[in-house]
Design an enzyme around this catalytic site. Structure first.
Site, short mmCIF file in Angstrom:
data_model
loop_
_atom_site.label_atom_id
_atom_site.label_comp_id
_atom_site.label_asym_id
_atom_site.label_seq_id
_atom_site.Cartn_x
_atom_site.Cartn_y
_atom_site.Cartn_z
N GLY A 3 -7.56 51.57 -28.26
CA GLY A 3 -7.49 51.15 -26.87
C GLY A 3 -6.05 51.06 -26.42
O GLY A 3 -5.46 49.99 -26.38
N LEU A 4 -5.45 52.19 -26.10
CA LEU A 4 -4.03 52.21 -25.81
C LEU A 4 -3.70 51.66 -24.42
O LEU A 4 -3.09 50.62 -24.30
CB LEU A 4 -3.50 53.64 -25.95
CG LEU A 4 -3.53 54.18 -27.39
CD1 LEU A 4 -3.23 55.66 -27.42
CD2 LEU A 4 -2.55 53.43 -28.26
N ARG A 6 -1.70 51.45 -20.86
CA ARG A 6 -0.24 51.48 -20.70
C ARG A 6 0.45 50.49 -21.64
O ARG A 6 1.43 50.81 -22.29
CB ARG A 6 0.14 51.18 -19.25
CG ARG A 6 1.63 51.32 -18.98
CD ARG A 6 1.95 51.23 -17.51
NE ARG A 6 3.38 51.40 -17.29
CZ ARG A 6 3.95 51.27 -16.09
NH1 ARG A 6 3.22 51.00 -15.03
NH2 ARG A 6 5.26 51.42 -15.96
N MET A 7 -0.09 49.27 -21.71
CA MET A 7 0.53 48.26 -22.55
C MET A 7 0.41 48.63 -24.02
O MET A 7 1.37 48.53 -24.79
CB MET A 7 -0.09 46.89 -22.29
CG MET A 7 0.60 45.74 -23.00
SD MET A 7 -0.03 44.15 -22.41
CE MET A 7 0.91 43.01 -23.41
N ASN A 91 -6.76 40.08 -23.97
CA ASN A 91 -6.95 38.74 -23.41
C ASN A 91 -8.39 38.29 -23.56
O ASN A 91 -9.14 38.17 -22.59
CB ASN A 91 -6.55 38.74 -21.92
CG ASN A 91 -5.05 38.72 -21.74
OD1 ASN A 91 -4.32 38.11 -22.50
ND2 ASN A 91 -4.58 39.40 -20.71
N GLY A 119 3.57 42.56 -20.63
CA GLY A 119 3.17 43.58 -19.67
C GLY A 119 3.93 44.88 -19.85
O GLY A 119 4.27 45.29 -20.96
N LYS A 169 -2.68 31.68 -25.24
CA LYS A 169 -2.40 32.67 -24.20
C LYS A 169 -3.15 32.36 -22.91
O LYS A 169 -2.64 32.60 -21.82
CB LYS A 169 -2.78 34.07 -24.72
CG LYS A 169 -2.58 35.21 -23.70
CD LYS A 169 -1.15 35.28 -23.21
CE LYS A 169 -0.82 36.59 -22.52
NZ LYS A 169 -1.78 37.12 -21.58
N ASN A 173 -1.33 31.83 -19.31
CA ASN A 173 -1.62 32.54 -18.07
C ASN A 173 -1.96 31.59 -16.93
O ASN A 173 -1.66 31.86 -15.77
CB ASN A 173 -2.76 33.54 -18.29
CG ASN A 173 -2.28 34.81 -18.98
OD1 ASN A 173 -1.28 34.79 -19.69
ND2 ASN A 173 -2.98 35.89 -18.77
N GLU A 176 1.29 30.54 -15.66
CA GLU A 176 1.83 31.68 -14.90
C GLU A 176 1.26 31.70 -13.47
O GLU A 176 2.00 31.94 -12.51
CB GLU A 176 1.46 32.98 -15.63
CG GLU A 176 1.84 34.26 -14.93
CD GLU A 176 1.26 35.44 -15.68
OE1 GLU A 176 0.39 36.14 -15.12
OE2 GLU A 176 1.67 35.68 -16.83
N TYR A 177 -0.03 31.45 -13.33
CA TYR A 177 -0.64 31.40 -11.99
C TYR A 177 0.07 30.38 -11.12
O TYR A 177 0.40 30.65 -9.95
CB TYR A 177 -2.12 31.01 -12.10
CG TYR A 177 -3.09 32.10 -12.42
CD1 TYR A 177 -2.78 33.10 -13.36
CD2 TYR A 177 -4.34 32.14 -11.82
CE1 TYR A 177 -3.70 34.09 -13.66
CE2 TYR A 177 -5.25 33.14 -12.12
CZ TYR A 177 -4.93 34.11 -13.05
OH TYR A 177 -5.84 35.09 -13.35
#
Length: 303
Positions: A3-4, A6-7, A91, A119, A169, A173, A176-177
């Site tokens: 499952g590549l 972009r990240m 996640n 990211g 994690k 997050n 982060e919100y």
């Protein structure tokens, strides 16, 4: 790595640059081709990927939370051997991770849940990694985390047993919100006074980058956004969420721990996706009913 995306592709590239041998598989053949061009060994199936790894194997998966992760872990459970390890860098909900860890442990397979932040910038800056699972397995695979982190001695840690990585994690997050919402509200106040004070939001953001208690990487990214589009005219006010903020708020309710800032930030994202929300129209109707306050009519009536 399975499952590549972009990240995942960036993580693969960072590991390759550190000298690690990587075998990759993804349903998207273009992603596999791109990683192979960077030096990775390509596989055409999960079974072939496992076959090309040397024991004790370590398979890193980067997949969306939910059914797709369950499906791949079920497949890996039938292919891997005792002593092998699965690293889930997606996640996932930590409660799902606890269940998956128990499932794999019955076969002698270790599950490390690696909460991963960074990211699209992780390739250049390194990733922040919060790893849960068996400590001995973590230590065996620590060179992987060191290669992905900003430095060999910072940006990663073993935070506890299986599930602890994804739980940490999740909370990360949620924080982060709230931080993003605070910046958004502050800059909206500044933008509202641009006419009175001729405020330059980009210059103000750059000032806050140095010496201010509110300086941060998020602020650095705000500067980039404002430099590219000072009035943010190219963007709509629609703000999505990927689920971790919801899990954080749900957990706070279950634990009875108040998280008003995180909760408000999540609800603000929900509101951003609504056009002419019913609740706001009802508020207008009530003010009109009890006080005769003026209301604005909707274009819906003429459509």
């Amino acid at each position: 790595m399975i499952g590549l995306g972009r990240m995942g592709a960036n993580m693969t590239q960072r590991l390759l640059l550190a000298g690690h041998k990587i075998v990759v598989y993804d349903q998207n053949s273009d992603a596999v081709t791109a990683s192979r061009a960077g030096g990775a060994v390509a596989a055409t199936s999960v079974a072939e990927l496992v076959d090309k790894l040397s024991a004790p194997r370590a398979v890193w998966i980067m997949l969306p939370a939910g059914t797709v992760t369950d499906t791949v872990i079920d497949e890996l459970a039938g292919l891997l051997a005792p002593g092998d390890a699965v690293i889930d860098g997606g996640n996932a909900n930590y409660k799902d991770t606890l269940r998956r860890g128990e499932q794999l442990s019955h076969r002698g397979i270790h599950l490390l849940d690696a909460g991963t932040s960074g990211g699209v910038w992780g390739l250049a800056e390194g990733y922040s990694l919060m790893v849960g699972g068996d400590l001995d397995t973590f230590r065996r695979l620590e060179p992987i985390f060191q290669a992905l982190a900003p430095a060999e001695d910072k940006g990663y840690s073993h935070v506890g047993p299986t599930g602890a990585g994804h739980f940490t994690k999740m909370v990360h997050n949620g924080v982060e919100y709230a931080l993003m919402q605070a910046y958004a509200e502050g800059f909206e106040l500044l933008q509202a006074k641009q006419g009175d004070f001729d405020l330059d939001l980009t210059a103000i953001a750059k000032t806050w980058q140095h010496g201010s208690v509110v300086r941060s990487w998020l602020l650095d990214l705000a500067v980039r956004a404002l430099e590219d589009d000072p009035a943010l005219e190219s963007l709509s006010a629609y703000v999505d969420d990927s689920g971790e903020g919801r899990w954080t708020v749900n957990e706070s309710v279950e634990l009875g721990i108040p998280t008003p800032a995180i909760t408000a930030a999540l609800y603000q994202r929900f509101r951003s996706r609504q056009e002419e929300p019913f609740g706001a129209r009802l508020l207008a109707a009530l003010r009109n009913q009890f006080g005769g306050h003026a209301v604005r009519t909707s274009n819906r009536e003429t459509e």
